[in-house]
Design a protein around this motif. Structure first.
Motif, PDB file in Angstrom:
ATOM      1  N   GLU A  27       2.658  -2.170 -12.626  1.00  0.00           N
ATOM      2  CA  GLU A  27       4.447  -2.126 -12.513  1.00  0.00           C
ATOM      3  C   GLU A  27       5.103  -2.395 -11.203  1.00  0.00           C
ATOM      4  N   VAL A  28       4.288  -1.636 -10.097  1.00  0.00           N
ATOM      5  CA  VAL A  28       4.561  -1.763  -8.682  1.00  0.00           C
ATOM      6  C   VAL A  28       4.756  -3.173  -8.307  1.00  0.00           C
ATOM      7  N   GLU A  29       3.256  -3.735  -8.756  1.00  0.00           N
ATOM      8  CA  GLU A  29       3.064  -5.195  -8.076  1.00  0.00           C
ATOM      9  C   GLU A  29       4.107  -5.987  -8.845  1.00  0.00           C
ATOM     10  N   GLN A  30       4.474  -5.908 -10.203  1.00  0.00           N
ATOM     11  CA  GLN A  30       5.413  -6.754 -10.707  1.00  0.00           C
ATOM     12  C   GLN A  30       6.881  -7.001 -10.187  1.00  0.00           C
ATOM     13  N   ALA A  31       7.077  -5.349  -9.921  1.00  0.00           N
ATOM     14  CA  ALA A  31       8.536  -5.252  -9.195  1.00  0.00           C
ATOM     15  C   ALA A  31       8.561  -5.559  -7.910  1.00  0.00           C
ATOM     16  N   ASP A  61      12.639   0.630  -7.309  1.00  0.00           N
ATOM     17  CA  ASP A  61      12.695   2.050  -7.124  1.00  0.00           C
ATOM     18  C   ASP A  61      12.381   2.944  -8.100  1.00  0.00           C
ATOM     19  N   ARG A  62      12.689   2.277  -9.568  1.00  0.00           N
ATOM     20  CA  ARG A  62      12.148   3.033 -10.830  1.00  0.00           C
ATOM     21  C   ARG A  62      10.600   2.900 -10.738  1.00  0.00           C
ATOM     22  N   ALA A  63      10.002   1.746 -10.408  1.00  0.00           N
ATOM     23  CA  ALA A  63       8.467   1.493 -10.249  1.00  0.00           C
ATOM     24  C   ALA A  63       7.765   2.466  -9.411  1.00  0.00           C
ATOM     25  N   THR A  64       8.556   2.782  -8.441  1.00  0.00           N
ATOM     26  CA  THR A  64       8.058   4.014  -7.364  1.00  0.00           C
ATOM     27  C   THR A  64       8.454   5.039  -7.512  1.00  0.00           C
ATOM     28  N   GLY A  65       8.939   5.614  -8.680  1.00  0.00           N
ATOM     29  CA  GLY A  65       9.448   6.808  -8.682  1.00  0.00           C
ATOM     30  C   GLY A  65      10.833   7.399  -8.101  1.00  0.00           C
ATOM     31  N   ARG A  66      11.666   6.370  -7.603  1.00  0.00           N
ATOM     32  CA  ARG A  66      12.833   6.871  -6.890  1.00  0.00           C
ATOM     33  C   ARG A  66      14.039   6.837  -7.764  1.00  0.00           C
ATOM     34  N   ARG A  67      14.931   7.539  -7.223  1.00  0.00           N
ATOM     35  CA  ARG A  67      16.369   7.675  -8.044  1.00  0.00           C
ATOM     36  C   ARG A  67      17.537   7.337  -7.016  1.00  0.00           C
ATOM     37  N   ALA A  87       0.827  -1.059   0.011  1.00  0.00           N
ATOM     38  CA  ALA A  87       0.008  -0.062   0.000  1.00  0.00           C
ATOM     39  C   ALA A  87       1.007   1.178  -0.155  1.00  0.00           C
ATOM     40  N   ARG A  88       1.941   1.299   0.791  1.00  0.00           N
ATOM     41  CA  ARG A  88       2.884   2.565   0.802  1.00  0.00           C
ATOM     42  C   ARG A  88       3.402   2.489  -0.456  1.00  0.00           C
ATOM     43  N   LEU A  89       4.257   1.428  -0.941  1.00  0.00           N
ATOM     44  CA  LEU A  89       4.864   1.678  -2.262  1.00  0.00           C
ATOM     45  C   LEU A  89       3.892   2.121  -3.347  1.00  0.00           C
ATOM     46  N   LEU A  90       2.508   1.880  -3.514  1.00  0.00           N
ATOM     47  CA  LEU A  90       1.642   2.272  -4.387  1.00  0.00           C
ATOM     48  C   LEU A  90       1.386   3.627  -4.347  1.00  0.00           C
ATOM     49  N   GLU A  91       1.205   4.081  -2.966  1.00  0.00           N
ATOM     50  CA  GLU A  91       0.796   5.420  -2.849  1.00  0.00           C
ATOM     51  C   GLU A  91       2.072   6.154  -3.233  1.00  0.00           C
ATOM     52  N   GLU A  92       3.340   5.786  -2.889  1.00  0.00           N
ATOM     53  CA  GLU A  92       4.505   6.543  -3.366  1.00  0.00           C
ATOM     54  C   GLU A  92       4.721   6.723  -4.681  1.00  0.00           C
ATOM     55  N   ALA A  93       4.410   5.636  -5.271  1.00  0.00           N
ATOM     56  CA  ALA A  93       4.414   5.530  -6.714  1.00  0.00           C
ATOM     57  C   ALA A  93       3.760   6.637  -7.601  1.00  0.00           C
ATOM     58  N   LEU A 110      15.544  -4.745  -7.176  1.00  0.00           N
ATOM     59  CA  LEU A 110      15.382  -3.608  -6.284  1.00  0.00           C
ATOM     60  C   LEU A 110      15.587  -2.464  -7.153  1.00  0.00           C
ATOM     61  N   ALA A 111      16.483  -2.319  -7.991  1.00  0.00           N
ATOM     62  CA  ALA A 111      16.631  -0.971  -8.682  1.00  0.00           C
ATOM     63  C   ALA A 111      15.228  -0.815  -9.648  1.00  0.00           C
ATOM     64  N   ARG A 112      14.834  -1.920 -10.194  1.00  0.00           N
ATOM     65  CA  ARG A 112      13.461  -1.446 -10.983  1.00  0.00           C
ATOM     66  C   ARG A 112      12.168  -1.395 -10.062  1.00  0.00           C
TER      67      ARG A 112
END
Length: 323
Positions: free
Chosen positions: A242-246, A317-323, A143-149, A313-315
């Motif tokens: 994409e977040v769920e797949q990652a 980060d990309r799926a959630t909009g992190r750098r 839930a937190r990852l999806l909200e962040e994405a 893990l890198a993907r």
């Protein structure tokens, strides 16, 4: 001297300005998207170097074991306890191990070129790489990852900004039905006697009929808004997928690492026992070769799982909009 100024246009200028600002923000999100893609590429290239270096070590160890087996086979053959075929089989294993080492070293060189290119450096730039192929468990909160994405992904923000711009265009098209109130001022003199002349005028400009152009523009703006809002929903669904797949890829890589580490431990013990039996003269070269191959494959599988975990893990980060 004359002056003319629109005093009030029922928000038409403000609506146009707001649309332009939203579109400028959409363009800025393209820049952020490219930054995130470059970051992901660099992370994956960095991991590929570590993976190649790990394979070099694995294959070098396999070559050392093959050399040891070859020396043992030659020793047994010289004293007449083993046939010539054992020596030939051991020589084949050594040759194959050397080929694997050569391939692994070339893969490492190519990975360095890819990383340097991803960072915008010349391909021959020397790079010092820190090994990050270690297993560090992470906890995932879907839930937190999806909200962040949804909050941080440039694609999601772009879709919302484009919807806001479409809404602004609709408001602008609606305000076209209203008039413009304009103030005019004039000051001067007549040429014959230079008598002072001045005037002030307040005018209201309102198009009564334009052949349905404004109605058509309004309907078009409303359709564009509906389409933009649909794209927002579609983008949110894509981001969610994409977040769920990652996350699932991270979980799968974690499970593979644990299974691969158990397999490596078992393969090491199996090779140790096979080597002992071979040196004791109770095992064949085929048993020893099979045990050695199983150990090398287990070590390769472990290295692959560790690399896949880092890339997952890198993907994420990309799926959630992190750098």
């Amino acid at each position: 001297v004359s002056l003319s100024q629109v005093l009030f246009d029922f928000g038409k200028t403000w609506a146009s300005t707001d649309v332009a600002r939203r579109l400028a923000e959409v363009a800025l999100e393209d820049t952020e998207l490219q930054r995130q893609l470059v970051t992901q590429t660099v992370k994956e290239a960095f991991t590929n170097i570590n993976f190649a270096q790990r394979l070099i070590r694995v294959n070098e160890q396999a070559l050392q074991r093959a050399d040891l087996n070859l020396r043992s086979a030659r020793g047994f053959f010289e004293v007449g306890t083993r046939p010539k075929s054992d020596v030939t089989r051991a020589e084949v294993d050594v040759a194959n191990a050397r080929v694997d080492v050569i391939r692994a070293r070339n893969a490492e060189r190519l990975a360095r070129v890819a990383l340097a290119t991803a960072m915008g450096l010349p391909a021959t730039t020397p790079l010092q790489i820190e090994d990050n192929l270690i297993y560090q468990p992470v906890s995932l909160d879907p839930a937190r990852l999806l909200e962040e994405a949804l909050r941080q992904r440039p694609e999601s923000r772009q879709a919302r900004l484009q919807a806001d711009a479409a809404d602004g265009r609709l408001r602008r098209a609606f305000r076209d039905f209203f008039p413009d109130i304009t103030g005019d001022a004039y000051y001067g003199a007549q040429q014959t006697n230079f008598n002072e002349v001045w005037e002030l005028r307040l005018s209201l400009n309102w198009s009564i009929f334009d052949g349905g152009n404004r109605i058509a523009r309004y309907r078009e703006a409303k359709s564009n808004l509906d389409a933009a809002q649909a794209r927002v929903r579609s983008t949110e669904l894509d981001v969610s997928r994409e977040v769920e797949q990652a996350q699932q890829n991270v979980i799968e890589a974690q499970e593979r690492i644990q299974a691969a580490q158990v397999a490596v431990t078992s393969a090491q013990e199996n090779f140790r026992l096979a080597q002992g039996r071979f040196h004791a003269g109770v095992a064949t070269i085929l048993e020893l070769t099979d045990a050695q191959l199983a150990l090398t494959l287990a070590q390769n599988t472990e290295a692959q799982a560790l690399a896949d975990y880092r890339i997952a893990l890198a993907r994420l980060d990309r799926a959630t909009g992190r750098r």
